[in-house]
Design an enzyme around this catalytic site. Structure first.
Site, PDB file in Angstrom:
ATOM      1  N   PRO A 247       0.823  -0.863  -0.096  1.00  0.00           N
ATOM      2  CA  PRO A 247       0.087  -0.484  -0.106  1.00  0.00           C
ATOM      3  C   PRO A 247       1.140   1.655  -0.086  1.00  0.00           C
ATOM      4  CG  PRO A 247      -0.578  -1.314   2.014  1.00  0.00           C
ATOM      5  CD  PRO A 247       0.463  -2.185   1.566  1.00  0.00           C
TER       6      PRO A 247
ATOM      7  N   GLU B 134       0.839  -7.471   8.138  1.00  0.00           N
ATOM      8  CA  GLU B 134       0.356  -5.826   8.192  1.00  0.00           C
ATOM      9  C   GLU B 134       1.606  -5.265   7.397  1.00  0.00           C
ATOM     10  OE1 GLU B 134      -1.448  -3.478  10.292  1.00  0.00           O
ATOM     11  OE2 GLU B 134      -2.395  -5.952   9.767  1.00  0.00           O
TER      12      GLU B 134
ATOM     13  N   ASP C 188      -6.750   2.337 -26.957  1.00  0.00           N
ATOM     14  CA  ASP C 188      -7.284   2.516 -25.608  1.00  0.00           C
ATOM     15  C   ASP C 188      -7.501   3.725 -24.993  1.00  0.00           C
ATOM     16  OD1 ASP C 188      -6.487  -0.447 -25.567  1.00  0.00           O
ATOM     17  OD2 ASP C 188      -5.380  -0.282 -23.866  1.00  0.00           O
TER      18      ASP C 188
ATOM     19  N   ARG D  82      -1.034  -7.426 -21.970  1.00  0.00           N
ATOM     20  CA  ARG D  82      -2.397  -6.795 -22.916  1.00  0.00           C
ATOM     21  C   ARG D  82      -0.777  -5.769 -24.123  1.00  0.00           C
ATOM     22  NH1 ARG D  82      -4.544  -2.467 -22.765  1.00  0.00           N
ATOM     23  NH2 ARG D  82      -6.920  -3.166 -23.751  1.00  0.00           N
TER      24      ARG D  82
END
Ligand code: 9D3
Length: 247
Positions: free
Chosen positions: A88, A115, A168, A153
């Site tokens: 994160p 954690e 895209d 992709r």
């Protein structure tokens, strides 16, 4: 390209990637995804991979030694591969990262649970750190698979008849225009008349205006980063002056 994924839950990785476009690309040998169990590099009777934090506090921290041994082994097997930590705290993964990472010879994804990782893993063993967005998941496995999907992709041959990665929405920096197919009226809602007109110039102008309108309404942050033509800017000024018609 070879993607190596280091995880305590290798069973999470394989089957979702066997479907659809990526499944076909894997069967064609255009990419390979190998899941590795971090526990294979753990030691002791309990094959421990985590421990309590120095200084106290809740939760567990990923121990550095098993991760270090695993990364050394995977770097050995995939020379030149980039090692990416899923966390994160990483920098936000963007479309341009997907395009750039597709040019690497190989990628190793390190997925954590608990954690977090011992800070010394971050400092010395990895090449980059990524988050896929500001929401809390239970681990780095889904983020790694999201990145593998977005990167794959852009590998040569992976997108066939499904279209090319260059067209895209995010490559020109705006959201896409609304699409319609048959029937011409659905639940009382007609398809916009312009799309039935056969006037290709008018259709192109309407679609561009819709792209600008949607981006203005939903993702104004994207408008700051795109370079718009004089015509686009004029359309945008007109749209900003109009009250929003409700849907
Ligand atoms: C107590 C602070 N938490 C951070 C917000 C601890 C924590 C929660 C969940 C640490 C790791 C995780 C598991 N998430 C990931 O490993 C992860 C993740 C994510 O949760 N969101 C977006 N991108 C990513 S990349 C890895």
């Amino acid at each position: 390209m070879i993607f190596d994924v280091l995880t305590l839950f290798p069973g999470m990785i394989d089957s979702p990637l066997q479907e659809s476009i990526l499944g076909r690309a894997i069967r064609q040998g255009l990419l390979e995804v190998r899941a590795h169990n971090l526990r294979d590099w753990a030691e002791g009777k309990h094959l421990t991979t985590d421990d309590s934090p120095y200084g106290g506090g809740d939760g567990m921290v990923m121990k550095p030694e098993p991760v270090a041994r695993a990364i050394a082994a995977l770097r050995d097997r995939s020379p030149g591969a980039k090692v990416l930590l899923m966390t994160p705290q990483g920098r936000p993964f963007r479309q341009r990262d997907a395009v750039e990472l597709a040019r690497e010879p190989g990628l190793v994804f390190i997925c954590g649970r608990y954690e977090g990782f011992d800070e010394r893993i971050r400092q010395t063993l990895v090449d980059d750190e990524f988050s896929i967005g500001d929401f809390v998941l239970t681990g780095g496995e889904l983020p790694a698979m999201v990145m593998i999907d977005a990167i794959s992709r852009h590998l040569p041959g992976v997108l066939g008849a499904e279209g090319s990665a260059e067209s895209d929405s995010f490559s020109d920096g705006l959201l896409e225009y609304p699409q319609y197919t048959r029937p011409a009226v659905f639940n009382g809602m007609p398809v916009p008349e312009v799309l039935l007109s056969g006037d290709h110039g008018r259709i192109a102008r309407w679609r561009r205006e819709q792209q600008l309108l949607r981006t203005l309404q939903r993702r104004p942050d994207l408008l700051e980063q795109v370079s718009l033509s004089a015509e686009d800017l004029a359309i945008l000024e007109k749209l900003k002056q109009q009250p929003e018609p409700e849907e």
